[in-house]
Design a protein around this motif. Sequence first.
Motif, PDB file in Angstrom:
ATOM      1  N   MET A  56       0.850  -1.183   0.000  1.00  0.00           N
ATOM      2  CA  MET A  56       0.000   0.000   0.000  1.00  0.00           C
ATOM      3  C   MET A  56       0.888   1.236   0.000  1.00  0.00           C
ATOM      4  O   MET A  56       1.799   1.359   0.819  1.00  0.00           O
ATOM      5  CB  MET A  56      -0.904   0.012   1.235  1.00  0.00           C
ATOM      6  N   VAL A  57       0.639   2.140  -0.939  1.00  0.00           N
ATOM      7  CA  VAL A  57       1.374   3.397  -0.979  1.00  0.00           C
ATOM      8  C   VAL A  57       0.380   4.546  -0.896  1.00  0.00           C
ATOM      9  O   VAL A  57      -0.790   4.400  -1.259  1.00  0.00           O
ATOM     10  CB  VAL A  57       2.226   3.529  -2.260  1.00  0.00           C
ATOM     11  N   ARG A  58       0.844   5.668  -0.394  1.00  0.00           N
ATOM     12  CA  ARG A  58       0.002   6.868  -0.324  1.00  0.00           C
ATOM     13  C   ARG A  58       0.677   7.944  -1.157  1.00  0.00           C
ATOM     14  O   ARG A  58       1.826   8.305  -0.894  1.00  0.00           O
ATOM     15  CB  ARG A  58      -0.183   7.323   1.123  1.00  0.00           C
ATOM     16  N   LYS A  59      -0.036   8.449  -2.165  1.00  0.00           N
ATOM     17  CA  LYS A  59       0.561   9.373  -3.115  1.00  0.00           C
ATOM     18  C   LYS A  59      -0.382  10.530  -3.421  1.00  0.00           C
ATOM     19  O   LYS A  59      -1.602  10.357  -3.464  1.00  0.00           O
ATOM     20  CB  LYS A  59       0.877   8.648  -4.434  1.00  0.00           C
ATOM     21  N   PRO A  60       0.188  11.719  -3.656  1.00  0.00           N
ATOM     22  CA  PRO A  60      -0.635  12.822  -4.166  1.00  0.00           C
ATOM     23  C   PRO A  60      -1.087  12.487  -5.580  1.00  0.00           C
ATOM     24  O   PRO A  60      -0.288  12.066  -6.416  1.00  0.00           O
ATOM     25  CB  PRO A  60       0.319  14.020  -4.135  1.00  0.00           C
ATOM     26  N   THR A  61      -2.372  12.637  -5.831  1.00  0.00           N
ATOM     27  CA  THR A  61      -2.959  12.137  -7.076  1.00  0.00           C
ATOM     28  C   THR A  61      -3.877  13.179  -7.684  1.00  0.00           C
ATOM     29  O   THR A  61      -4.618  13.846  -6.983  1.00  0.00           O
ATOM     30  CB  THR A  61      -3.777  10.859  -6.793  1.00  0.00           C
ATOM     31  N   ARG A  62      -3.802  13.321  -8.976  1.00  0.00           N
ATOM     32  CA  ARG A  62      -4.766  14.168  -9.663  1.00  0.00           C
ATOM     33  C   ARG A  62      -5.354  13.413 -10.838  1.00  0.00           C
ATOM     34  O   ARG A  62      -4.762  12.476 -11.359  1.00  0.00           O
ATOM     35  CB  ARG A  62      -4.133  15.472 -10.144  1.00  0.00           C
TER      36      ARG A  62
ATOM     37  N   LEU B 216      -5.615   8.286 -14.553  1.00  0.00           N
ATOM     38  CA  LEU B 216      -5.256   8.637 -13.178  1.00  0.00           C
ATOM     39  C   LEU B 216      -3.752   8.612 -13.027  1.00  0.00           C
ATOM     40  O   LEU B 216      -3.109   7.670 -13.453  1.00  0.00           O
ATOM     41  CB  LEU B 216      -5.884   7.642 -12.208  1.00  0.00           C
ATOM     42  N   ARG B 217      -3.180   9.637 -12.388  1.00  0.00           N
ATOM     43  CA  ARG B 217      -1.724   9.741 -12.348  1.00  0.00           C
ATOM     44  C   ARG B 217      -1.251  10.205 -10.982  1.00  0.00           C
ATOM     45  O   ARG B 217      -1.803  11.134 -10.414  1.00  0.00           O
ATOM     46  CB  ARG B 217      -1.246  10.721 -13.414  1.00  0.00           C
ATOM     47  N   VAL B 218      -0.227   9.575 -10.475  1.00  0.00           N
ATOM     48  CA  VAL B 218       0.427  10.052  -9.266  1.00  0.00           C
ATOM     49  C   VAL B 218       1.363  11.171  -9.680  1.00  0.00           C
ATOM     50  O   VAL B 218       2.180  11.000 -10.577  1.00  0.00           O
ATOM     51  CB  VAL B 218       1.210   8.929  -8.578  1.00  0.00           C
ATOM     52  N   VAL B 219       1.232  12.322  -9.030  1.00  0.00           N
ATOM     53  CA  VAL B 219       1.980  13.494  -9.477  1.00  0.00           C
ATOM     54  C   VAL B 219       2.729  14.138  -8.320  1.00  0.00           C
ATOM     55  O   VAL B 219       2.871  13.569  -7.247  1.00  0.00           O
ATOM     56  CB  VAL B 219       1.037  14.520 -10.139  1.00  0.00           C
ATOM     57  N   GLU B 220       3.169  15.366  -8.550  1.00  0.00           N
ATOM     58  CA  GLU B 220       3.983  16.095  -7.596  1.00  0.00           C
ATOM     59  C   GLU B 220       3.194  16.451  -6.339  1.00  0.00           C
ATOM     60  O   GLU B 220       1.966  16.456  -6.342  1.00  0.00           O
ATOM     61  CB  GLU B 220       4.511  17.371  -8.257  1.00  0.00           C
ATOM     62  N   PRO B 221       3.896  16.755  -5.238  1.00  0.00           N
ATOM     63  CA  PRO B 221       3.207  17.141  -4.003  1.00  0.00           C
ATOM     64  C   PRO B 221       2.292  18.339  -4.224  1.00  0.00           C
ATOM     65  O   PRO B 221       2.506  19.159  -5.111  1.00  0.00           O
ATOM     66  CB  PRO B 221       4.365  17.499  -3.064  1.00  0.00           C
ATOM     67  N   GLY B 222       1.257  18.412  -3.407  1.00  0.00           N
ATOM     68  CA  GLY B 222       0.337  19.535  -3.485  1.00  0.00           C
ATOM     69  C   GLY B 222      -1.066  19.134  -3.876  1.00  0.00           C
ATOM     70  O   GLY B 222      -2.002  19.908  -3.696  1.00  0.00           O
ATOM     71  N   TRP B 223      -1.208  17.923  -4.422  1.00  0.00           N
ATOM     72  CA  TRP B 223      -2.527  17.432  -4.782  1.00  0.00           C
ATOM     73  C   TRP B 223      -3.050  16.531  -3.677  1.00  0.00           C
ATOM     74  O   TRP B 223      -2.330  16.157  -2.755  1.00  0.00           O
ATOM     75  CB  TRP B 223      -2.475  16.682  -6.114  1.00  0.00           C
TER      76      TRP B 223
END
Length: 339
Positions: free
Chosen positions: A291-297, A308-315
């Motif tokens: 299980m991973v936790r990622k900022p996603t937009r 769906l894409r895991v992206v840079e911090p802030g999302w």
Amino acid sequence: MSRVWPAVIMGLVVVLVSCASSGNPTPPSPGTTTALTGPVVVHTDVDLDDAMAIMMMLRADVNVIAIAVAGNGVARPKYGVPNAQGLVALAEAEDIPISYGADRSLLPSGEFPKAWRDLSTDLGGVSIPDATKPPDSRSAAALISDSISGSNEPVTVVGLAPATDLAIALRDDPEIVDNINAIFLTQSGRVNSPDAPKLPVSQLINWNTYIDALATAIIVESGANVTFVSSNADRSDPIKKMPIRELQQVGNPYAEFVANEATALRNAGRAFFWDPTTTAVAMQPSVCTDMVRKPTRVVLRGGNRFGLRVVEPGWREVDICLEADFEQFQKVMLDSLSE
């Protein structure tokens, strides 16, 4: 650019690409996902593997308070609700309200393969009882909203379909997010239909997000505790094979039904069981071993970046289950169907 979810509704959204993990698989951290306790709303398109997942929940100690049937998913609208009604009749849970969902996505982009939809018409030829009650008169979105807002306890949503109805509920009544415990959503496999975006083989695009990317974006940006169970999670050969013999040996009609659905999927060349995997992870988080936790937009435009894409911090951050353990998956399934 604003990163609050109302802006998403105006047109900001989503790309679905696989989220590759690095290093050795690690078990989920405490609190990363929530076990399936308290009231549960199921959002489904009543495909064969959905039917398996629903039967697991109905026969286990899961308090399903509503079943909302997507109108833009695998099952065509006129078949999805009657089949869901037959499932609850078989499981002796006829008091659960079931309603029809929207038949048009918020951001239409295509539909599921015809062969999948045809197979779901009669659940692969597996017999179920006739409905014993009429469907709920509310729309699926209204049923979801009312079930969440009217609950005395936080509600968990298990989403096994394109998320249009759940997104409409959150869009029209955003305050219901305060009474949502968690949302589990299936990420299915790479889209390969002729009208789908052309993606490198290394990338995975979610069928449910492809059908309605805007809906997925609204959910991600709603502030709810969201867990995606990706297609990677059911890719081990044992899960694709399913414990059919063990299910047949349980000796009750519920396990026999699930065994027959698994057999029908296998015979149709669809040896994947995304929704039972999502359901097992929701019921027992230890089923997920990575299980991973990622900022996603979610990206609504961008050609082959659609999904769906895991992206840079802030999302917004979401939990993503990348791998499931077959032995634990099998135990959850067999235990639930032995009730």
